[in-house]
Design a protein around this motif. Structure first.
Motif, PDB file in Angstrom:
ATOM      1  N   ARG A 124      52.199 -32.594  -5.097  1.00  0.00           N
ATOM      2  CA  ARG A 124      52.538 -32.427  -6.532  1.00  0.00           C
ATOM      3  C   ARG A 124      51.137 -32.859  -7.175  1.00  0.00           C
ATOM      4  N   GLU A 125      50.916 -32.495  -8.391  1.00  0.00           N
ATOM      5  CA  GLU A 125      49.858 -32.884  -9.015  1.00  0.00           C
ATOM      6  C   GLU A 125      49.784 -33.394 -10.474  1.00  0.00           C
ATOM      7  N   HIS A 126      51.093 -33.475 -11.093  1.00  0.00           N
ATOM      8  CA  HIS A 126      51.125 -33.993 -12.404  1.00  0.00           C
ATOM      9  C   HIS A 126      52.531 -34.990 -12.682  1.00  0.00           C
ATOM     10  N   PRO A 127      52.317 -35.912 -12.046  1.00  0.00           N
ATOM     11  CA  PRO A 127      53.409 -36.921 -12.330  1.00  0.00           C
ATOM     12  C   PRO A 127      53.413 -37.665 -13.626  1.00  0.00           C
ATOM     13  N   ASP A 128      52.501 -37.389 -14.547  1.00  0.00           N
ATOM     14  CA  ASP A 128      52.467 -38.086 -15.975  1.00  0.00           C
ATOM     15  C   ASP A 128      53.613 -37.391 -16.930  1.00  0.00           C
ATOM     16  N   PRO A 129      54.266 -38.148 -17.531  1.00  0.00           N
ATOM     17  CA  PRO A 129      55.352 -37.653 -18.261  1.00  0.00           C
ATOM     18  C   PRO A 129      55.307 -36.650 -19.034  1.00  0.00           C
ATOM     19  N   ALA A 130      53.962 -37.061 -19.941  1.00  0.00           N
ATOM     20  CA  ALA A 130      53.392 -35.855 -20.841  1.00  0.00           C
ATOM     21  C   ALA A 130      53.218 -34.453 -20.277  1.00  0.00           C
ATOM     22  N   MET A 131      52.526 -34.533 -19.081  1.00  0.00           N
ATOM     23  CA  MET A 131      52.307 -33.389 -18.209  1.00  0.00           C
ATOM     24  C   MET A 131      53.601 -32.589 -17.849  1.00  0.00           C
ATOM     25  N   ARG A 132      54.496 -33.299 -17.477  1.00  0.00           N
ATOM     26  CA  ARG A 132      55.732 -32.762 -17.013  1.00  0.00           C
ATOM     27  C   ARG A 132      56.480 -31.989 -18.229  1.00  0.00           C
ATOM     28  N   GLU A 133      56.288 -32.766 -19.403  1.00  0.00           N
ATOM     29  CA  GLU A 133      56.865 -32.125 -20.611  1.00  0.00           C
ATOM     30  C   GLU A 133      56.179 -30.986 -21.195  1.00  0.00           C
ATOM     31  N   TYR A 134      54.884 -30.939 -20.825  1.00  0.00           N
ATOM     32  CA  TYR A 134      54.019 -29.921 -21.215  1.00  0.00           C
ATOM     33  C   TYR A 134      54.266 -28.559 -20.321  1.00  0.00           C
ATOM     34  N   PHE A 135      54.390 -28.985 -19.040  1.00  0.00           N
ATOM     35  CA  PHE A 135      54.949 -27.691 -18.192  1.00  0.00           C
ATOM     36  C   PHE A 135      56.175 -27.280 -18.698  1.00  0.00           C
ATOM     37  N   TRP A 136      57.255 -28.274 -18.766  1.00  0.00           N
ATOM     38  CA  TRP A 136      58.624 -27.786 -19.036  1.00  0.00           C
ATOM     39  C   TRP A 136      58.634 -26.925 -20.439  1.00  0.00           C
TER      40      TRP A 136
END
Length: 174
Positions: A124-136
């Motif tokens: 997994r590459e993107h644990p940052d909450p902002a990145m998770r939201e971006y991908f969602w």
């Protein structure tokens, strides 16, 4: 007639667990994420050139398991994920992958929300909450554009399972 259900969403949102639970509940096959198997076998970091074999492996697995399925097939991802990763990480997309994204038809998408805690995993590459939201949000837009019914799956694992079962049962009645 076979109904294909895709579970999709950002990293660490319970997709594989949900796929296994749904396959057990509906007593049907499920298609694991081929990328995990492929990347486990690599002795290096993946590159853009690896995305096409991953995409082809995913579809080969899906096609093989579809032959074994009676009325439902659960897919732990589809090529939208390759599209997202390819465009995000490399700024480009293989034409064959793009063609398959447009061509493949499914009956339901279950979009897993980011409301469960991140679980560390070397792949997994993107644990940052902002990145998770971006991908969602990116997955939400892509799935909405398909015109295929979708359900946002949020809550604890029991709620997610119940909501998913209800959405699939609705599709099976159609």
């Amino acid at each position: 007639m076979l109904k294909k259900v895709v579970i999709i969403g950002p990293e660490s949102t319970g997709k594989s667990t949900l796929a296994q639970q749904l396959a057990a509940y509906f007593q049907c096959p499920w298609v694991p994420e081929f990328a995990r198997e492929y990347l486990d076998a690599l002795d290096r970091s993946y590159t853009f050139g690896d995305l096409l074999p991953i995409a082809k492996g995913q579809l080969d697995s899906e096609d093989q398991l579809a032959e074994q399925a009676k009325n439902i097939l659960i897919c732990d991802t589809d090529l939208h994920v390759i599209k997202v990763w390819s465009e995000h990480k490399y700024g480009k997309l293989d034409a064959w992958v793009d063609e398959q994204v447009q061509k493949r038809v499914y009956d339901l998408y279950l979009l897993t929300a980011i409301d469960i805690p991140w679980e560390e995993d070397p792949m997994r590459e993107h644990p940052d909450p902002a990145m998770r939201e971006y991908f969602w949000n990116l997955y939400l837009r892509l799935i909405a554009q398909t015109g295929i019914p979708y359900e946002v799956i949020a809550g604890d694992m029991d709620v997610r399972l119940e909501k998913s079962i209800n959405a699939i049962e609705h599709v099976l009645k159609e």
